[in-house]
Design an enzyme around this catalytic site. Structure first.
Site, PDB file in Angstrom:
ATOM      1  CG  ASN A 113      -1.692  51.734  61.226  1.00 58.74           C
ATOM      2  OD1 ASN A 113      -2.430  50.801  61.510  1.00 58.74           O
ATOM      3  ND2 ASN A 113      -0.395  51.746  61.512  1.00 58.74           N
ATOM      4  CG  HIS A 130      -8.460  49.820  56.859  1.00 64.83           C
ATOM      5  ND1 HIS A 130      -7.999  49.047  57.900  1.00 64.83           N
ATOM      6  CD2 HIS A 130      -8.868  48.943  55.907  1.00 64.83           C
ATOM      7  CE1 HIS A 130      -8.154  47.765  57.597  1.00 64.83           C
ATOM      8  NE2 HIS A 130      -8.667  47.670  56.406  1.00 64.83           N
ATOM      9  CB  CYS A 141     -19.770  66.879  45.896  1.00 61.16           C
ATOM     10  SG  CYS A 141     -18.322  67.090  46.956  1.00 61.16           S
ATOM     11  CB  SER A 199      -4.541  41.385  65.734  1.00 64.20           C
ATOM     12  OG  SER A 199      -5.614  42.013  65.027  1.00 64.20           O
ATOM     13  CG  LEU A 224       4.397  43.252  71.709  1.00 62.28           C
ATOM     14  CD1 LEU A 224       5.867  43.632  71.816  1.00 62.28           C
ATOM     15  CD2 LEU A 224       3.530  44.338  72.332  1.00 62.28           C
TER      16      LEU A 224
HETATM   17  N1  APR Z   1       5.305  46.280  68.034  1.00 58.01           N
HETATM   18  C1  APR Z   1       4.816  45.315  67.196  1.00 58.01           C
HETATM   19  N2  APR Z   1       3.534  44.843  67.266  1.00 58.01           N
HETATM   20  C2  APR Z   1       2.743  45.367  68.226  1.00 58.01           C
HETATM   21  C3  APR Z   1       3.186  46.370  69.132  1.00 58.01           C
HETATM   22  C4  APR Z   1       4.539  46.819  69.002  1.00 58.01           C
HETATM   23  N3  APR Z   1       5.051  47.742  69.803  1.00 58.01           N
HETATM   24  N4  APR Z   1       2.159  46.664  69.991  1.00 58.01           N
HETATM   25  C5  APR Z   1       1.107  45.870  69.619  1.00 58.01           C
HETATM   26  N5  APR Z   1       1.468  45.093  68.565  1.00 58.01           N
HETATM   27  C6  APR Z   1       0.650  44.110  67.848  1.00 58.01           C
HETATM   28  C7  APR Z   1      -0.321  43.338  68.738  1.00 58.01           C
HETATM   29  O1  APR Z   1       0.296  42.159  69.196  1.00 58.01           O
HETATM   30  C8  APR Z   1      -1.468  43.026  67.770  1.00 58.01           C
HETATM   31  O2  APR Z   1      -1.234  41.785  67.120  1.00 58.01           O
HETATM   32  O3  APR Z   1      -0.155  44.836  66.952  1.00 58.01           O
HETATM   33  C9  APR Z   1      -1.386  44.153  66.737  1.00 58.01           C
HETATM   34  C10 APR Z   1      -2.522  45.185  66.806  1.00 58.01           C
HETATM   35  O4  APR Z   1      -3.710  44.525  66.497  1.00 58.01           O
HETATM   36  P1  APR Z   1      -5.114  45.326  66.413  1.00 58.01           P
HETATM   37  O5  APR Z   1      -5.262  46.176  67.591  1.00 58.01           O
HETATM   38  O6  APR Z   1      -6.147  44.308  66.108  1.00 58.01           O
HETATM   39  O7  APR Z   1      -4.900  46.323  65.161  1.00 58.01           O
HETATM   40  P2  APR Z   1      -4.903  45.984  63.593  1.00 58.01           P
HETATM   41  O8  APR Z   1      -4.469  44.590  63.317  1.00 58.01           O
HETATM   42  O9  APR Z   1      -4.184  47.060  62.916  1.00 58.01           O
HETATM   43  O10 APR Z   1      -6.492  46.109  63.276  1.00 58.01           O
HETATM   44  C11 APR Z   1      -6.909  45.882  61.947  1.00 58.01           C
HETATM   45  O11 APR Z   1      -9.155  46.497  62.510  1.00 58.01           O
HETATM   46  O12 APR Z   1     -10.389  47.822  63.859  1.00 58.01           O
HETATM   47  C12 APR Z   1     -10.003  47.628  62.562  1.00 58.01           C
HETATM   48  O13 APR Z   1      -9.844  49.126  60.752  1.00 58.01           O
HETATM   49  C13 APR Z   1      -9.265  48.805  61.979  1.00 58.01           C
HETATM   50  O14 APR Z   1      -7.235  48.845  60.661  1.00 58.01           O
HETATM   51  C14 APR Z   1      -7.843  48.264  61.767  1.00 58.01           C
HETATM   52  C15 APR Z   1      -8.082  46.786  61.614  1.00 58.01           C
END
Ligand code: APR
Length: 261
Positions: A113, A130, A141, A199, A224
């Site tokens: 994040n 990230h 610079c 995810s 989730l």
């Molecule tokens: N509690 C737990 N998990 C949750 C919740 C919650 N309240 N709400 C959503 N989720 C889960 C979803 O089920 C999903 O698997 O969080 C995950 C979010 O997935 P993404 O939206 O793909 O985010 P992330 O995995 O952090 O993305 C990875 O992708 O776009 C790039 O650089 C960006 O850091 C990011 C990377």
């Protein structure tokens, strides 16, 4: 108050119960993703109404996009930076900050994040792989500066004075994540790897569970929905981070054992 050592032993007994094996957990590596900040009101990337819903990644989150349409990219991140002022850390962030403060062994929180909610909850043993919304990177610079305002108006770099060179200090697709050496070291030394709210769609983070397992770590997922990598974990718990993380941290710190005391 129970001395640290004793509490640690309690935590161990909780862990033994959890994985059914007699395995000592000293070193914990936690990976977090957008899901841990969802209950604070920040959109995830790939969920319903996710950040990538309205935009194609290629248009927003690549060095080519920044060169092609700097206003679009800079405004997108300026908007996300401004949104941070309207949200606060949730119970999951606070639970990890508690673990950071009370876990007597090694701990590293690696977040994908770019928000500052872990720090605002008090976490210290952490890194942003990230990048961060509240940091700007100067293409002239190479310096980094803490940044709260906007970048779309092309402010001068406070370090070199160069104009229009500042970009979001965010790792774009196709760029190398930050502190990968430190992360690899932590993966090799972890007794327990825990993944929260991600995810499993983006590498290299999506491959961490396999690397940790390869080095003999226990692996736990708190999410989730089942993720693309759930089958790689020893255990996967499904539910909101705001419930699962405080419960898991309580187990690690021996809350239930103490209460039963
Ligand atoms: N509690 C737990 N998990 C949750 C919740 C919650 N309240 N709400 C959503 N989720 C889960 C979803 O089920 C999903 O698997 O969080 C995950 C979010 O997935 P993404 O939206 O793909 O985010 P992330 O995995 O952090 O993305 C990875 O992708 O776009 C790039 O650089 C960006 O850091 C990011 C990377």
């Amino acid at each position: 108050m129970a001395p640290i050592l004793q509490r640690h032993d309690m935590a161990m007994s909780a862990i033994a119960a959890y994985d059914g094996g007699m395995r000592d957990i000293e070193t914990i590596l936690v990976l977090t993703g957008a899901g841990i900040s969802a209950e604070s009101g920040l959109a995830t990337f790939r969920g319903p109404d996710g950040l990538w819903e309205g935009h194609r990644v290629e248009e927003i989150c690549t060095p080519q996009a920044l060169a092609r349409n700097p206003a679009l990219v800079q405004n997108f991140y300026d908007m996300r930076r401004a949104a941070l002022a309207r949200v606060v850390p949730n119970a999951a962030h606070h639970a990890l900050a508690r673990l950071d403060a009370e876990w007597p062994g090694e701990l590293l929180i690696v977040t994908q994040n770019v928000d500052d909610l872990h720090e605002r909850a008090g976490a210290r043993r952490m890194l942003h792989m990230h990048g961060e919304l509240k940091s700007a990177l100067c293409r002239e610079c190479g310096g980094r500066v803490r940044w709260e305002g906007t970048l779309a108006d092309g402010p001068a770099c406070p370090l070199c004075g160069g104009k229009g060179g500042l970009r979001p200090d965010i790792v774009f697709f196709g760029e190398m994540p930050y502190q990968m050496e430190r992360i690899e070291e932590a993966l090799a030394g972890a007794d327990l790897f825990v993944s929260i709210g991600t995810s499993g769609a983006v590498y290299p983070a999506a491959g961490f569970v396999q690397t940790a397992r390869y080095h003999g770590a226990q692996t736990l997922e708190l999410n989730l929905d089942p993720s693309a990598g759930s089958h790689f974990f020893h255990e996967s718990r499904v539910g909101p981070a705001g419930l699962l993380v405080p419960e898991w941290v309580g187990d690690m710190l021996g809350d239930r054992v103490t209460d039963a005391g």
